[in-house]
Design a protein around this motif. Structure first.
Motif, PDB file in Angstrom:
ATOM      1  N   MET A  54       0.820  -1.209   0.000  1.00 52.58           N
ATOM      2  CA  MET A  54       0.000   0.000   0.000  1.00 52.58           C
ATOM      3  C   MET A  54       0.853   1.258   0.000  1.00 52.58           C
ATOM      4  SD  MET A  54      -3.109   0.672  -0.264  1.00 52.58           S
ATOM      5  CE  MET A  54      -4.068   2.195  -0.286  1.00 52.58           C
ATOM      6  N   TRP A  55       2.048   1.168   0.553  1.00 49.22           N
ATOM      7  CA  TRP A  55       2.961   2.323   0.532  1.00 49.22           C
ATOM      8  C   TRP A  55       3.362   2.636  -0.904  1.00 49.22           C
ATOM      9  CZ3 TRP A  55       3.797   6.375   3.166  1.00 49.22           C
ATOM     10  CH2 TRP A  55       5.004   7.098   3.119  1.00 49.22           C
ATOM     11  N   ASP A  56       3.604   1.598  -1.706  1.00 50.83           N
ATOM     12  CA  ASP A  56       3.943   1.817  -3.108  1.00 50.83           C
ATOM     13  C   ASP A  56       2.758   2.412  -3.865  1.00 50.83           C
ATOM     14  OD1 ASP A  56       6.394   0.759  -2.528  1.00 50.83           O
ATOM     15  OD2 ASP A  56       6.042  -1.172  -3.500  1.00 50.83           O
ATOM     16  N   THR A  57       1.561   1.915  -3.584  1.00 49.64           N
ATOM     17  CA  THR A  57       0.370   2.480  -4.216  1.00 49.64           C
ATOM     18  C   THR A  57       0.248   3.960  -3.901  1.00 49.64           C
ATOM     19  OG1 THR A  57      -0.818   0.374  -4.112  1.00 49.64           O
ATOM     20  CG2 THR A  57      -2.155   2.367  -4.296  1.00 49.64           C
ATOM     21  N   PHE A  58       0.455   4.313  -2.635  1.00 49.36           N
ATOM     22  CA  PHE A  58       0.391   5.713  -2.219  1.00 49.36           C
ATOM     23  C   PHE A  58       1.444   6.545  -2.941  1.00 49.36           C
ATOM     24  CE2 PHE A  58       2.156   8.987   0.651  1.00 49.36           C
ATOM     25  CZ  PHE A  58       1.053   9.832   0.734  1.00 49.36           C
ATOM     26  N   ARG A  59       2.647   6.041  -3.044  1.00 46.46           N
ATOM     27  CA  ARG A  59       3.731   6.811  -3.656  1.00 46.46           C
ATOM     28  C   ARG A  59       3.462   7.073  -5.139  1.00 46.46           C
ATOM     29  NH1 ARG A  59       8.513   3.020  -1.839  1.00 46.46           N
ATOM     30  NH2 ARG A  59       9.915   4.523  -2.827  1.00 46.46           N
ATOM     31  N   TRP A  60       2.944   6.074  -5.841  1.00 45.65           N
ATOM     32  CA  TRP A  60       2.599   6.290  -7.253  1.00 45.65           C
ATOM     33  C   TRP A  60       1.441   7.270  -7.393  1.00 45.65           C
ATOM     34  CZ3 TRP A  60       5.592   5.560 -11.145  1.00 45.65           C
ATOM     35  CH2 TRP A  60       6.507   4.497 -11.191  1.00 45.65           C
TER      36      TRP A  60
END
Length: 299
Positions: A54-60
């Motif tokens: 979810m952190w990667d989703t947020f960053r994108w």
């Protein structure tokens, strides 16, 4: 001013041929871990309970949101630059404002193409940015328009572009923001040169109007960085996400970093008055380095 105009002519670039549009943007793919500071921020965020992906989703999504707002801001800047050609008081300034209008058109072209070709679902303009641009474009006083766009919006953008290497996740947008940041540095300089000295000649009431405008703009731009639209997109409770963005150390430090350029420009034009400085401090937009601008400051 003529020297700045000459630099603008020599630094022109082409959004079609000077950017490698063949670079792949793997939007949504897994990303390497952030710094330990950023990972600690994730661990304390509403995202953590949904796992590391979810952190990667947020960053994108944050990158998509930021570039979308860059586009909307540059569209506003294009209109403002065209207006400045008409209203700035001397011919040399009109030369430069005309070159800035060409810069802004190129920025709109580059960001629009990136979003259309590389990002699945760009974001609409945020309500705070819309409100600020509408206020600036409806004001008949040229210095208010220049103050809002050249000193606040452009300085914020320039700082964000220069932080792109640590906030964005593909080489293409990093290349674009590097080129745009070079132009924005001139735009902020133009704003500083155009507005320097004029506040010393204003009445107390006129100066208070400009202070009000700066503080109202700061409130709107701080609210913009609470990321309401991003939380909604990734299905995080909006109130919980906003609360996190308002108080998380990483988010606070980022806002202070991008506002540092605004604070420096305000100081250069003589509008970092005690009232403005205190208002910015209450909004937690002045970091340690910026407090050094306070008269009589001692380490």
């Amino acid at each position: 001013m003529l020297s700045l105009y000459e630099r603008a002519k020599q630094a022109q670039w082409n959004a079609t041929t000077d950017v490698d549009w063949s670079i792949d943007v793997p939007f949504g793919c897994p990303l390497p871990d952030d710094s330990s500071f950023a990972m600690a921020s994730f661990a304390s965020s509403p995202l953590a309970r949904r796992g590391r992906p979810m952190w990667d989703t947020f960053r994108w999504e944050l990158q998509s949101w930021m570039v979308s707002q860059f586009l909307h801001g540059e569209q506003g800047a294009l209109v403002v630059a065209a207006r400045l050609v008409e209203v700035v008081p001397d011919l040399d300034s009109k030369y430069y404002a005309a070159s800035q209008a060409a810069d802004e058109a190129r920025h709109v072209e580059a960001f629009s193409r990136y979003l259309n070709e590389k990002v699945p679902e760009p974001y609409p303009i945020t309500q705070p940015l819309r409100e600020l641009l509408e206020d600036l474009l409806s004001d008949s006083r040229w210095d208010i328009t220049a103050l809002g766009m050249q000193i606040i919006v452009e300085a914020l953008a320039m700082a964000a572009f220069r932080l792109a290497h640590s906030t964005f996740h593909d080489d293409l947008i990093c290349d674009i923001t590097r080129l745009v940041a070079r132009d924005e540095a001139r735009h902020v300089t133009f704003g500083v040169m155009s507005l320097s000295g004029i506040y010393r000649e204003m009445t107390t009431a006129e100066l208070a109007d400009r202070e009000d405008m700066v503080l109202e703009a700061a409130v709107l731009m701080r609210r913009r960085f609470l990321l309401e639209d991003v939380w909604e997109r990734i299905e995080v409770d909006r109130a919980e996400g906003v609360e996190f963005a308002a108080h998380d150390d990483l988010m606070v430090k980022y806002r202070q970093a991008v506002f540092s350029k605004v604070i420096s420009a305000l100081n250069n034009i003589g509008l970092l008055t005690p009232r403005v400085r205190d208002g910015l401090e209450k909004l937690e937009l002045i970091g340690f380095a910026d407090r050094a601008l306070r008269p009589g400051y001692r380490r």
